[in-house]
Design a protein around this motif. Structure first.
Motif, mmCIF file in Angstrom:
data_model
loop_
_atom_site.group_PDB
_atom_site.id
_atom_site.type_symbol
_atom_site.label_atom_id
_atom_site.label_comp_id
_atom_site.label_asym_id
_atom_site.label_seq_id
_atom_site.Cartn_x
_atom_site.Cartn_y
_atom_site.Cartn_z
ATOM 1 N N TRP A 34 0.854 -1.181 0.000
ATOM 2 C CA TRP A 34 0.000 0.000 0.000
ATOM 3 C C TRP A 34 0.890 1.231 0.000
ATOM 4 O O TRP A 34 1.841 1.326 0.789
ATOM 5 C CB TRP A 34 -0.929 0.049 1.216
ATOM 6 C CG TRP A 34 -2.151 -0.797 1.067
ATOM 7 C CD1 TRP A 34 -2.433 -1.974 1.693
ATOM 8 C CD2 TRP A 34 -3.270 -0.521 0.209
ATOM 9 N NE1 TRP A 34 -3.648 -2.457 1.285
ATOM 10 C CE2 TRP A 34 -4.195 -1.577 0.380
ATOM 11 C CE3 TRP A 34 -3.607 0.508 -0.674
ATOM 12 C CZ2 TRP A 34 -5.410 -1.640 -0.306
ATOM 13 C CZ3 TRP A 34 -4.802 0.448 -1.356
ATOM 14 C CH2 TRP A 34 -5.696 -0.615 -1.162
ATOM 15 N N TYR A 35 0.539 2.182 -0.894
ATOM 16 C CA TYR A 35 1.209 3.465 -0.971
ATOM 17 C C TYR A 35 0.166 4.565 -0.786
ATOM 18 O O TYR A 35 -0.998 4.406 -1.158
ATOM 19 C CB TYR A 35 1.878 3.680 -2.338
ATOM 20 C CG TYR A 35 3.132 2.888 -2.559
ATOM 21 C CD1 TYR A 35 3.074 1.568 -2.992
ATOM 22 C CD2 TYR A 35 4.381 3.460 -2.355
ATOM 23 C CE1 TYR A 35 4.237 0.836 -3.214
ATOM 24 C CE2 TYR A 35 5.550 2.739 -2.574
ATOM 25 C CZ TYR A 35 5.465 1.436 -3.002
ATOM 26 O OH TYR A 35 6.616 0.720 -3.216
ATOM 27 N N LYS A 36 0.624 5.694 -0.272
ATOM 28 C CA LYS A 36 -0.239 6.864 -0.126
ATOM 29 C C LYS A 36 0.325 7.979 -0.996
ATOM 30 O O LYS A 36 1.531 8.260 -0.957
ATOM 31 C CB LYS A 36 -0.275 7.321 1.339
ATOM 32 C CG LYS A 36 -1.138 8.549 1.586
ATOM 33 C CD LYS A 36 -1.122 8.929 3.067
ATOM 34 C CE LYS A 36 -1.983 10.159 3.327
ATOM 35 N NZ LYS A 36 -1.966 10.546 4.768
ATOM 36 N N ASN A 75 -6.107 -5.848 1.980
ATOM 37 C CA ASN A 75 -7.089 -4.814 2.257
ATOM 38 C C ASN A 75 -6.521 -3.820 3.260
ATOM 39 O O ASN A 75 -5.633 -4.147 4.062
ATOM 40 C CB ASN A 75 -8.369 -5.449 2.778
ATOM 41 C CG ASN A 75 -8.926 -6.477 1.804
ATOM 42 O OD1 ASN A 75 -8.850 -6.301 0.595
ATOM 43 N ND2 ASN A 75 -9.461 -7.576 2.332
ATOM 44 N N LEU A 76 -7.050 -2.600 3.211
ATOM 45 C CA LEU A 76 -6.595 -1.555 4.123
ATOM 46 C C LEU A 76 -7.792 -1.030 4.882
ATOM 47 O O LEU A 76 -8.740 -0.513 4.271
ATOM 48 C CB LEU A 76 -5.930 -0.426 3.331
ATOM 49 C CG LEU A 76 -5.336 0.720 4.156
ATOM 50 C CD1 LEU A 76 -4.173 0.208 5.012
ATOM 51 C CD2 LEU A 76 -4.850 1.836 3.236
ATOM 52 N N TYR A 89 -4.865 6.363 -2.415
ATOM 53 C CA TYR A 89 -4.181 5.182 -1.906
ATOM 54 C C TYR A 89 -4.028 4.179 -3.044
ATOM 55 O O TYR A 89 -4.993 3.829 -3.716
ATOM 56 C CB TYR A 89 -4.966 4.567 -0.750
ATOM 57 C CG TYR A 89 -4.962 5.459 0.465
ATOM 58 C CD1 TYR A 89 -5.898 6.495 0.584
ATOM 59 C CD2 TYR A 89 -4.013 5.317 1.472
ATOM 60 C CE1 TYR A 89 -5.878 7.351 1.673
ATOM 61 C CE2 TYR A 89 -3.991 6.162 2.567
ATOM 62 C CZ TYR A 89 -4.920 7.177 2.655
ATOM 63 O OH TYR A 89 -4.898 8.023 3.740
ATOM 64 N N PHE A 90 -2.783 3.750 -3.249
ATOM 65 C CA PHE A 90 -2.486 2.801 -4.311
ATOM 66 C C PHE A 90 -2.041 1.473 -3.727
ATOM 67 O O PHE A 90 -1.187 1.418 -2.835
ATOM 68 C CB PHE A 90 -1.358 3.316 -5.216
ATOM 69 C CG PHE A 90 -1.769 4.429 -6.124
ATOM 70 C CD1 PHE A 90 -1.446 5.738 -5.812
ATOM 71 C CD2 PHE A 90 -2.468 4.170 -7.283
ATOM 72 C CE1 PHE A 90 -1.827 6.780 -6.645
ATOM 73 C CE2 PHE A 90 -2.845 5.209 -8.129
ATOM 74 C CZ PHE A 90 -2.525 6.515 -7.807
ATOM 75 N N THR A 105 -7.405 4.561 -5.099
ATOM 76 C CA THR A 105 -8.665 4.899 -4.427
ATOM 77 C C THR A 105 -8.515 6.308 -3.874
ATOM 78 O O THR A 105 -7.634 6.552 -3.049
ATOM 79 C CB THR A 105 -8.976 3.928 -3.285
ATOM 80 O OG1 THR A 105 -9.187 2.622 -3.818
ATOM 81 C CG2 THR A 105 -10.207 4.381 -2.512
ATOM 82 N N ARG A 106 -9.362 7.207 -4.343
ATOM 83 C CA ARG A 106 -9.297 8.586 -3.847
ATOM 84 C C ARG A 106 -10.201 8.698 -2.633
ATOM 85 O O ARG A 106 -11.420 8.583 -2.748
ATOM 86 C CB ARG A 106 -9.725 9.579 -4.926
ATOM 87 C CG ARG A 106 -9.616 11.037 -4.484
ATOM 88 C CD ARG A 106 -9.959 11.998 -5.596
ATOM 89 N NE ARG A 106 -8.989 11.924 -6.677
ATOM 90 C CZ ARG A 106 -7.860 12.604 -6.698
ATOM 91 N NH1 ARG A 106 -7.547 13.415 -5.709
ATOM 92 N NH2 ARG A 106 -7.039 12.502 -7.741
ATOM 93 N N LEU A 107 -9.573 8.898 -1.478
ATOM 94 C CA LEU A 107 -10.295 9.025 -0.215
ATOM 95 C C LEU A 107 -10.412 10.498 0.145
ATOM 96 O O LEU A 107 -9.406 11.204 0.202
ATOM 97 C CB LEU A 107 -9.566 8.269 0.892
ATOM 98 C CG LEU A 107 -10.075 8.481 2.323
ATOM 99 C CD1 LEU A 107 -11.486 7.944 2.480
ATOM 100 C CD2 LEU A 107 -9.135 7.811 3.325
#
Lengths: 110, 115
Positions: A34-36, A75-76, A89-90, A105-107
């Motif tokens: 997971w990347y931010k 999952n995150l 989040y990628f 995913t654009r949060l």
């Protein structure tokens, strides 16, 4: 025939809520990440898992908890969302030397 | 610790002109180097990579990059820009821990193509 997929693509929620982002890869890779990506487009690793085991945890708040039910999924889950969690989040998976990214995913936390 | 510096957060070139996006890295081990492209509202797509062997690597969409150890550089080039090249480009270095690579990214370069 998507290689790395994420759901949802967009997520808008209120501060204090709990939310999850799902990631699946059909590449047969053992390692997932997971990347931010922040508002300035800067990308930073958060976690990596190898065959369901946590390998990298880059000083991410405890409110973030990755879960890997099997090596094809990572999952995150994010508890008690804060304004500063707003980002893209990628998810990624890797073979021996290359990482392949999902669509993101654009949060947005209001 | 590894780091990546991308010189120029914004680069504009005319259609048909040479594209040059600069990347310098710092690594305590022989690096694996990557260029990724991100089109608006999309994920990252691998353009090309250098692991070992030939220092001039060719990627998709006519891009290439040359690994220069003496200059700690991995600049991305394309002889003739096309409108479809407009995107954000990221250089990244990997720590080569096989199966557990951590990619460290540069801050990105936004490429604009002038018609």
């Amino acid at each position: 025939d998507t290689a790395v997929s994420q759901t949802p693509k967009y997520l808008v929620t209120q501060m204090g809520n709990d939310k999850s982002i799902k990631c699946e890869q059909n590449l047969g890779h053992d390692t997932m990440y997971w990347y931010k990506q922040d508002s300035k487009k800067f990308l930073k690793i958060m976690f990596s898992y190898n065959n369901k085991e946590l390998i990298i945890n880059e000083t991410v708040p405890n409110r973030f908890s990755p879960k890997s039910p099997d090596k094809a999924h990572l999952n995150l889950h994010i508890n008690s969302l804060e304004l500063g969690d707003s980002a893209v989040y990628f998810c990624a998976s890797s073979d021996l030397d290359t990482q392949y990214f999902g669509p993101g995913t654009r949060l947005t936390v209001l | 610790a590894q780091s990546v510096t991308q010189l120029g957060s914004h680069v504009s070139v005319s259609e048909g002109a040479l594209v040059l996006l600069r990347c310098n890295y710092s690594s305590s081990v022989p690096p694996y180097l990557f260029w990724y492209v991100q089109y608006p509202n999309q994920g990252l797509q691998l353009l090309l990579k250098y692991t070992t062997g030939a220092t001039l690597v060719k990627g998709i969409n006519g891009f290439e990059a040359e690994f220069k150890k003496s200059e700690t550089s991995f600049h991305l080039t394309k002889p003739s820009a096309h409108m479809s090249d407009a995107a954000e480009y990221f250089c990244a270095v990997s720590d080569q821990n096989f199966g557990n690579e951590k990619l460290t990214f540069g801050t990105g370069t936004r490429l604009t193509i002038i018609p």
